[in-house]
Design a protein around this motif. Structure first.
Motif, PDB file in Angstrom:
ATOM      1  N   PHE A 201       0.869  -1.183   0.000  1.00 18.90           N
ATOM      2  CA  PHE A 201       0.000   0.000   0.000  1.00 18.90           C
ATOM      3  C   PHE A 201       0.901   1.227   0.000  1.00 18.90           C
ATOM      4  O   PHE A 201       1.927   1.259   0.684  1.00 18.90           O
ATOM      5  CB  PHE A 201      -0.883   0.013   1.259  1.00 18.90           C
ATOM      6  N   ALA A 202       0.529   2.253  -0.759  1.00 17.92           N
ATOM      7  CA  ALA A 202       1.300   3.501  -0.746  1.00 17.92           C
ATOM      8  C   ALA A 202       0.365   4.689  -0.901  1.00 17.92           C
ATOM      9  O   ALA A 202      -0.532   4.687  -1.748  1.00 17.92           O
ATOM     10  CB  ALA A 202       2.343   3.510  -1.855  1.00 17.92           C
ATOM     11  N   GLY A 203       0.562   5.676  -0.061  1.00 17.91           N
ATOM     12  CA  GLY A 203      -0.239   6.901  -0.086  1.00 17.91           C
ATOM     13  C   GLY A 203       0.367   7.863   0.914  1.00 17.91           C
ATOM     14  O   GLY A 203       1.486   8.337   0.727  1.00 17.91           O
ATOM     15  N   PRO A 204      -0.348   8.143   2.011  1.00 16.96           N
ATOM     16  CA  PRO A 204       0.273   8.965   3.056  1.00 16.96           C
ATOM     17  C   PRO A 204       1.454   8.257   3.714  1.00 16.96           C
ATOM     18  O   PRO A 204       2.336   8.889   4.280  1.00 16.96           O
ATOM     19  CB  PRO A 204      -0.873   9.192   4.045  1.00 16.96           C
ATOM     20  N   ILE A 205       1.465   6.924   3.630  1.00 22.09           N
ATOM     21  CA  ILE A 205       2.595   6.113   4.079  1.00 22.09           C
ATOM     22  C   ILE A 205       2.842   5.026   3.040  1.00 22.09           C
ATOM     23  O   ILE A 205       1.984   4.757   2.191  1.00 22.09           O
ATOM     24  CB  ILE A 205       2.340   5.444   5.453  1.00 22.09           C
ATOM     25  N   ALA A 206       4.006   4.415   3.109  1.00 20.67           N
ATOM     26  CA  ALA A 206       4.262   3.204   2.326  1.00 20.67           C
ATOM     27  C   ALA A 206       4.264   2.037   3.304  1.00 20.67           C
ATOM     28  O   ALA A 206       4.926   2.083   4.339  1.00 20.67           O
ATOM     29  CB  ALA A 206       5.599   3.300   1.602  1.00 20.67           C
ATOM     30  N   TYR A 207       3.517   0.996   2.975  1.00 17.87           N
ATOM     31  CA  TYR A 207       3.377  -0.128   3.898  1.00 17.87           C
ATOM     32  C   TYR A 207       3.383  -1.422   3.104  1.00 17.87           C
ATOM     33  O   TYR A 207       2.577  -1.614   2.186  1.00 17.87           O
ATOM     34  CB  TYR A 207       2.071  -0.023   4.688  1.00 17.87           C
ATOM     35  N   ARG A 208       4.292  -2.294   3.452  1.00 20.07           N
ATOM     36  CA  ARG A 208       4.336  -3.619   2.831  1.00 20.07           C
ATOM     37  C   ARG A 208       3.813  -4.643   3.825  1.00 20.07           C
ATOM     38  O   ARG A 208       4.219  -4.644   4.992  1.00 20.07           O
ATOM     39  CB  ARG A 208       5.760  -3.969   2.404  1.00 20.07           C
ATOM     40  N   PHE A 209       2.917  -5.496   3.364  1.00 19.92           N
ATOM     41  CA  PHE A 209       2.280  -6.487   4.232  1.00 19.92           C
ATOM     42  C   PHE A 209       3.203  -7.687   4.429  1.00 19.92           C
ATOM     43  O   PHE A 209       2.922  -8.803   3.973  1.00 19.92           O
ATOM     44  CB  PHE A 209       0.939  -6.911   3.642  1.00 19.92           C
ATOM     45  N   ASN A 210       4.308  -7.448   5.127  1.00 21.19           N
ATOM     46  CA  ASN A 210       5.312  -8.495   5.325  1.00 21.19           C
ATOM     47  C   ASN A 210       4.766  -9.699   6.088  1.00 21.19           C
ATOM     48  O   ASN A 210       5.136 -10.845   5.810  1.00 21.19           O
ATOM     49  CB  ASN A 210       6.518  -7.924   6.077  1.00 21.19           C
ATOM     50  N   THR A 211       3.888  -9.441   7.061  1.00 15.86           N
ATOM     51  CA  THR A 211       3.364 -10.548   7.868  1.00 15.86           C
ATOM     52  C   THR A 211       2.535 -11.498   7.024  1.00 15.86           C
ATOM     53  O   THR A 211       2.704 -12.728   7.097  1.00 15.86           O
ATOM     54  CB  THR A 211       2.523 -10.008   9.040  1.00 15.86           C
TER      55      THR A 211
END
Length: 268
Positions: A201-211
């Motif tokens: 996901f990327a927008g106000p933050i970048a977040y990778r669903f590593n779990t």
């Protein structure tokens, strides 16, 4: 009211560009200025530098200069660039905007993670940076900002075969605001086993669903709904915590949850 003037530096080649980057205080690098809200006092553009406008395709990766426009990438054809990249570029602006907007301008937006960020992060893009004295290669996963006196010279995209490629752009068409974000998922299987999975996901933050990636790596297909729904709920809960303090948190949470479900249900 005092009006701030802007000094434009016109670099004819990469060497001259790096010289300006090194010697001019607080100089800002721009492409075609499609995302500049307020012009800084000193500006140098990449748009006319031949070395930064190259596309070189190799067997296992493609190198794209930061000053290459989005239209120029699309012109390569959907059979010659990764499908998910082609799809994500098509969601950006109008053809006129894509004729001006560059891949570097989209990727290195200071205020927000723009549309291509989730796709390039999921693809494990590598950033090449140069100064007058050295060259660095940094994975986008580890990239924070362009170091002082350096300039981005290439964006390297690995070419891989994916069994599932999904991209979703959030928000209004042709507009980048605090409702905007993007979601990319890539899944590879071998003999009905998930051999690689990347969800970003990327927008106000970048977040990778590593779990969720770690939980599903090596898992045999098909997945059951009994596996999918608890996994999505757990990971969305963690993702939601990362959005604390961000406007439109609930909107991003709901859309991303639905995207995750769609991603996993598609491989059931």
């Amino acid at each position: 009211m005092e009006i701030q003037s802007t000094t434009f530096f016109h670099a004819k080649n990469l060497q001259q560009f790096l010289y300006y980057r090194k010697t001019v205080n607080q100089i800002q690098v721009v492409g075609n200025c499609t995302q500049i809200k307020e012009m800084p006092s000193n500006v140098v553009s990449t748009s006319s530098i031949p070395e930064l406008r190259l596309i070189n395709k190799h067997e296992r990766f493609i190198d794209i200069g930061p000053a290459v426009t989005l239209s120029e990438i699309l012109d390569l054809g959907k059979n010659h660039i990764p499908e998910v990249l082609f799809k994500s570029i098509l969601t950006i602006g109008t053809p006129y905007v894509r004729n001006l907007a560059t891949i570097g301008g989209n990727l290195f937006n200071k205020d927000y993670k723009s549309t291509l960020y989730s796709t390039l992060l999921a693809m494990n893009a590598i950033i090449e940076l140069k100064s007058e004295d050295s060259t660095k290669l940094i994975k986008l996963t580890n990239f924070e900002k362009i170091p002082e006196k350096f300039v981005v010279t290439k964006i390297r995209l690995p070419i891989e075969e994916w069994d599932s490629q999904f991209f979703l752009r959030y928000g209004k068409d042709y507009t980048l605001d605090d409702h905007s974000a993007s979601y990319t998922s890539l899944i590879k299987t071998e003999k009905n086993v998930i051999s690689d999975i990347r969800i970003v996901f990327a927008g106000p933050i970048a977040y990778r669903f590593n779990t969720i990636e770690n939980n599903l790596l090596g898992v045999k297909l098909p997945l059951s709904k009994g596996q999918i729904f608890p996994l999505v709920e757990e990971n969305i809960s963690v993702f939601s915590e990362q959005l604390n303090g961000i406007r439109n948190k609930e909107e991003f949470q709901v859309i991303t949850k639905n995207a995750l479900l769609q991603t996993l249900l598609n491989i059931c």
